[in-house]
Design an enzyme around this catalytic site. Structure first.
Site, mmCIF file in Angstrom:
data_model
loop_
_atom_site.group_PDB
_atom_site.id
_atom_site.type_symbol
_atom_site.label_atom_id
_atom_site.label_comp_id
_atom_site.label_asym_id
_atom_site.label_seq_id
_atom_site.Cartn_x
_atom_site.Cartn_y
_atom_site.Cartn_z
ATOM 1 N N SER A 226 1.091 -1.146 0.439
ATOM 2 C CA SER A 226 0.423 -0.034 -0.121
ATOM 3 C C SER A 226 1.121 1.401 -0.034
ATOM 4 O O SER A 226 1.962 1.742 0.763
ATOM 5 C CB SER A 226 -0.940 0.049 0.970
ATOM 6 O OG SER A 226 -1.589 1.075 1.788
ATOM 7 N N TYR B 117 -0.481 0.014 9.977
ATOM 8 C CA TYR B 117 -0.837 -0.964 8.443
ATOM 9 C C TYR B 117 0.477 -0.391 7.910
ATOM 10 O O TYR B 117 0.830 -1.318 7.482
ATOM 11 C CB TYR B 117 -2.132 0.005 8.069
ATOM 12 C CG TYR B 117 -3.023 -0.361 6.857
ATOM 13 C CD1 TYR B 117 -3.434 -1.829 7.088
ATOM 14 C CD2 TYR B 117 -1.959 0.366 5.792
ATOM 15 C CE1 TYR B 117 -3.906 -2.332 5.983
ATOM 16 C CE2 TYR B 117 -3.067 0.063 4.865
ATOM 17 C CZ TYR B 117 -3.388 -1.647 4.507
ATOM 18 O OH TYR B 117 -3.973 -1.912 3.854
ATOM 19 N N LYS C 39 3.060 -3.357 6.458
ATOM 20 C CA LYS C 39 3.248 -3.262 4.535
ATOM 21 C C LYS C 39 4.557 -3.149 4.385
ATOM 22 O O LYS C 39 5.063 -4.389 3.422
ATOM 23 C CB LYS C 39 2.419 -1.892 4.187
ATOM 24 C CG LYS C 39 0.797 -2.527 4.368
ATOM 25 C CD LYS C 39 0.331 -3.760 3.395
ATOM 26 C CE LYS C 39 -1.361 -3.929 3.482
ATOM 27 N NZ LYS C 39 -1.161 -5.826 2.909
#
Lengths: 323, 323
Positions: free
Chosen positions: A122, A146, A150
């Protein structure tokens, strides 16, 4: 060719399954079987090959090993706790997004047959401050758990690939617009809402200024990235296996103009401005534009414009007819 | 003030302990106690405060929790499987360098009192190709498992700091030169060997070309970085908690000239050139020079020259007298 899709029930996963069924193969090869896995039961497509489904939690001990016993040739790993939940439930985010992925990598390594592994990363691996256009050599400095998870998985993927344990590619997806379905509570949801709802004849709320610029791609192009990543010659990629995908950089004002242009009506009248402090603050830390040179050279292609993205939505989700 | 040093028996750890004892405090505060921990028994310094030592493996379940039960105010985490071993023993490298560090971060988080945590990272987080001078916004693309593990730990450290679980700083140490002791098998060992051995009247082998450029710092300056990182106002650092430390960028030719200049004799006659293919290949992937702007602005200072680095070695390790 045996394919494993982890996170097959999600929006991008469903688009990928549909694309593979439409293509009737992958990378010029026939598909023999498909295992679709997610935390909820994935829908079984009408495919001309064996389709199995599985439900479970990738981070459960033994689960990753169980998942790869069929020795897949290509693995798509799309499963993740989303950004908002990874922020509110710190332990769950790390357990699923980092530990779960690491367990999968270890399970694949144990197979000892180096399959292709495509991981959905992402643009959340980037955090402000950044240049107007983020290049391929800009540092990963996420401002969310998050994004941190990632970014760690990208590093692991490059190292496991360098060691030959699998042949990995991490593709950094832009924000996917127009997300089908109902408005959700994701902070980035309004990018879809302000198009999808007016196209369906419904009101939508715009919580940010029209000057806000963001990086987006259609669900169709996102599925295309995954398919291309599974087929690409990774010799040409080299050891840096995380690639920022191309996308369309537009302002909210440009999205709204495109909405009226593509619909041929003043659908933007259905957008109500309702500034939201929190959303504004979050959005100000998000990337606005990229120079996705490496991915472009490697043949990844995005939508050509926001108009295109809107047309794709009308075609794929609305049967070609406005609401 | 209670201090925990993990990896206290290593070269940098011992320098740090000696520095704290000489300073008789840290960050302008008195030290009440010190726990020195390593995989081998750390030497007990002659200090005017309580010194405890501990031996164990940080990655053993429960070990990290046990280590922080004393609720340290400052934690220095210097322990790691070195780069060569992390490459040959993949599992051990990940277990100690990534899992061990993550376990420590979790144990500190559970304390709920947000101590300062200084983590020794490395320029191995960078991998070729890179610009002649690597800036603070250049991506981490390690070409070793060791560098991957350090890069992941940096990301975790920034995230845990952002969440307030501790107040962390990751400092990327240049190659430490002159390493005291005997020549070792580390690929980077020759940078120390070609100075230390001739200064002691011994022969040394140079396996690379004299044009090779590298980034280095004295053991004294490395200990100084750690002490400064423990004292600094982290408000000024912001969310990007990994900092490339300043250093001295010199070629092997410049090192050799400095050796003769500082020793006042043609000690370089003791250096025997014996090109090594493997070492040459490894070295070609290592960073040569940095623009360590952020760290410099934050008050981290390195040695002023390679001459300084050599003088520090003669003073600290040779009692001021050549061999």
């Amino acid at each position: 060719m045996k394919i494993l899709i982890i996170g097959a029930a999600g929006m991008v996963g469903r688009k990928l399954v549909a694309r593979l069924c439409a293509d009737r193969g992958l990378a010029g090869k026939a598909i023999d079987s498909m295992l679709l896995y997610d935390i909820v039961e994935p829908e079984k497509p009408d495919a001309p090959w064996v389709v199995e489904t599985g439900v479970g939690d990738l981070s459960d001990p033994g689960e990753a090993e169980r998942l790869v016993t069929g020795r897949p040739d290509v693995i798509f790993h799309l499963a993740a706790v989303v950004s908002g939940e990874a922020e509110t439930d710190f332990d769950k985010g790390y357990r699923i997004n980092l530990e779960g992925t690491h367990r999968l990598f270890e399970a694949v390594r144990a197979l000892n047959d180096s399959p292709r592994l495509v991981f959905a990363s992402s643009i959340a691996v980037f955090g402000a401050p950044f240049p107007e256009k983020i290049g391929d050599e800009f540092l990963n400095a996420p401002l969310s758990s998050y994004g941190t998870q990632k970014a760690c998985c990208e590093l692991l993927l490059s190292d496991y690939s360098r060691r030959g344990f699998f042949d990995g590619l991490a593709i950094r997806l832009p924000t996917v617009v127009v997300r089908p379905g109902r408005p959700n509570k994701a902070a980035s949801g309004f990018f879809s809402n302000i198009l999808r709802e007016p196209l369906a004849g419904q009101e939508a709320v715009l919580p940010v200024s029209r000057e806000v610029r963001h990086w987006m791609v259609s669900p169709r192009a996102a599925a295309g990235f995954l398919v291309h990543a599974a087929a690409i010659d990774t010799q040409a990629v080299g050891p840096r296996r995380a690639l920022t995908m191309p996308g369309v950089s537009v302002t909210v004002a440009e999205m709204i103009e495109a909405l009226d242009r593509v619909s041929g009506e003043k659908r933007s009248a259905l957008i109500r401005e309702e500034p939201d402090e929190l959303v504004n603050r979050l959005v100000s830390g998000w990337p606005r534009d990229f120079n996705a040179e490496r991915a472009t050279e490697l043949g990844f292609t995005a939508d050509s414009s926001i108009d295109d993205i809107i047309r794709t939505h009308i075609e794929e989700e609305m049967g070609g007819k406005l609401g």
